[in-house]
Design an enzyme around this catalytic site. Structure first.
Site, PDB file in Angstrom:
ATOM      1  N   CYS A 193      29.970  37.150  26.665  1.00  0.00           N
ATOM      2  CA  CYS A 193      30.639  38.450  26.807  1.00  0.00           C
ATOM      3  C   CYS A 193      31.345  38.555  28.160  1.00  0.00           C
ATOM      4  O   CYS A 193      32.492  39.024  28.227  1.00  0.00           O
ATOM      5  CB  CYS A 193      29.638  39.594  26.657  1.00  0.00           C
ATOM      6  SG  CYS A 193      29.017  39.806  24.978  1.00  0.00           S
TER       7      CYS A 193
ATOM      8  N   HIS B   5      34.452  36.406  28.059  1.00  0.00           N
ATOM      9  CA  HIS B   5      35.441  37.050  27.192  1.00  0.00           C
ATOM     10  C   HIS B   5      36.168  38.171  27.940  1.00  0.00           C
ATOM     11  O   HIS B   5      37.399  38.246  27.914  1.00  0.00           O
ATOM     12  CB  HIS B   5      34.697  37.595  25.958  1.00  0.00           C
ATOM     13  CG  HIS B   5      35.508  38.412  25.027  1.00  0.00           C
ATOM     14  ND1 HIS B   5      35.922  37.938  23.799  1.00  0.00           N
ATOM     15  CD2 HIS B   5      35.977  39.677  25.109  1.00  0.00           C
ATOM     16  CE1 HIS B   5      36.611  38.894  23.177  1.00  0.00           C
ATOM     17  NE2 HIS B   5      36.650  39.960  23.951  1.00  0.00           N
ATOM     18  N   GLU B   6      35.427  39.026  28.619  1.00  0.00           N
ATOM     19  CA  GLU B   6      36.041  40.168  29.309  1.00  0.00           C
ATOM     20  C   GLU B   6      36.808  39.729  30.556  1.00  0.00           C
ATOM     21  O   GLU B   6      37.878  40.277  30.855  1.00  0.00           O
ATOM     22  CB  GLU B   6      34.988  41.225  29.663  1.00  0.00           C
ATOM     23  CG  GLU B   6      34.239  41.805  28.473  1.00  0.00           C
ATOM     24  CD  GLU B   6      35.092  42.426  27.378  1.00  0.00           C
ATOM     25  OE1 GLU B   6      36.301  42.690  27.592  1.00  0.00           O
ATOM     26  OE2 GLU B   6      34.564  42.652  26.281  1.00  0.00           O
ATOM     27  N   ILE B   7      36.304  38.744  31.283  1.00  0.00           N
ATOM     28  CA  ILE B   7      37.041  38.245  32.453  1.00  0.00           C
ATOM     29  C   ILE B   7      38.327  37.555  31.997  1.00  0.00           C
ATOM     30  O   ILE B   7      39.366  37.686  32.645  1.00  0.00           O
ATOM     31  CB  ILE B   7      36.138  37.366  33.334  1.00  0.00           C
ATOM     32  CG1 ILE B   7      35.048  38.252  33.985  1.00  0.00           C
ATOM     33  CG2 ILE B   7      36.954  36.624  34.395  1.00  0.00           C
ATOM     34  CD1 ILE B   7      33.949  37.493  34.693  1.00  0.00           C
TER      35      ILE B   7
ATOM     36  N   GLN C 202      40.068  38.576  29.551  1.00  0.00           N
ATOM     37  CA  GLN C 202      40.980  39.695  29.307  1.00  0.00           C
ATOM     38  C   GLN C 202      41.628  40.160  30.613  1.00  0.00           C
ATOM     39  O   GLN C 202      42.823  40.461  30.646  1.00  0.00           O
ATOM     40  CB  GLN C 202      40.235  40.855  28.635  1.00  0.00           C
ATOM     41  CG  GLN C 202      41.128  42.014  28.246  1.00  0.00           C
ATOM     42  CD  GLN C 202      42.133  41.626  27.178  1.00  0.00           C
ATOM     43  OE1 GLN C 202      41.762  41.211  26.090  1.00  0.00           O
ATOM     44  NE2 GLN C 202      43.406  41.740  27.481  1.00  0.00           N
TER      45      GLN C 202
END
Length: 167
Positions: free
Chosen positions: A130, A133-135, A137
């Site tokens: 997670c 994934h967010e980094i 983004q």
């Protein structure tokens, strides 16, 4: 500020690189409150300010409903394990589409909190995936870019079909 709205794929803003946060102030706290409201509204595990069109390096993560939300300002991966494992991923910005992405099984992330204090967190398994994934983004890498071209094209076609079906 206007009411925050979740950006949906293929909004080009989802591919822009977010700028580092330089001011730890009331405006930052307001942006994070807006992001948390959107997170609750769409039942996301993780979300970034770019998901609501604000190009600053902020990630929020909550692994289970009811868990406290962790806020990461200017997060960076300072170590990633050499071992990778498959993780099923998706995005609230591309609802209804999931696929398997290979991610490092463990990471160490350095970040600041809302007051600017520096922290480090070690994560493994799904939480590590997670965070990656967010980094991604924040770096303008939408999750489907981690898929093979064939699987990415299939995901895009499936999403377009779902959108048409919604009318």
């Amino acid at each position: 500020m206007s009411d925050p709205a979740l950006l949906l794929y293929p909004d080009p803003r989802l591919r822009l690189v977010a700028a580092p946060v330089e001011h730890f102030d009331d405006e930052l706290e307001g942006s994070v409150r807006d992001l948390e409201a959107v997170m609750r509204a769409v039942s996301a595990l993780g979300l970034t300010l770019p998901h609501i069109g604000r190009l600053q390096r902020v990630v929020i993560l909550r692994m289970e409903p009811g868990d406290p939300i962790t806020r990461y300002v200017n997060p960076e991966i300072v170590w990633a394990s050499p071992e990778f494992a498959p993780q099923t991923e998706g995005s609230v910005s591309m609802p209804g589409i999931m696929d398997v992405v290979e991610r490092a099984v463990a990471v160490r992330v350095r970040y600041r909190d809302l007051s600017g204090a520096v922290h480090e967190e070690a994560a493994e398994g799904f939480r590590a995936a997670c965070l990656q994934h967010e980094i991604d983004q924040l770096d303008g890498i939408f999750w489907i870019e981690r898929l093979s071209r064939l699987r990415r094209d299939r995901a895009i076609k499936r999403f377009a079909k779902l959108r048409r079906a919604e009318g």
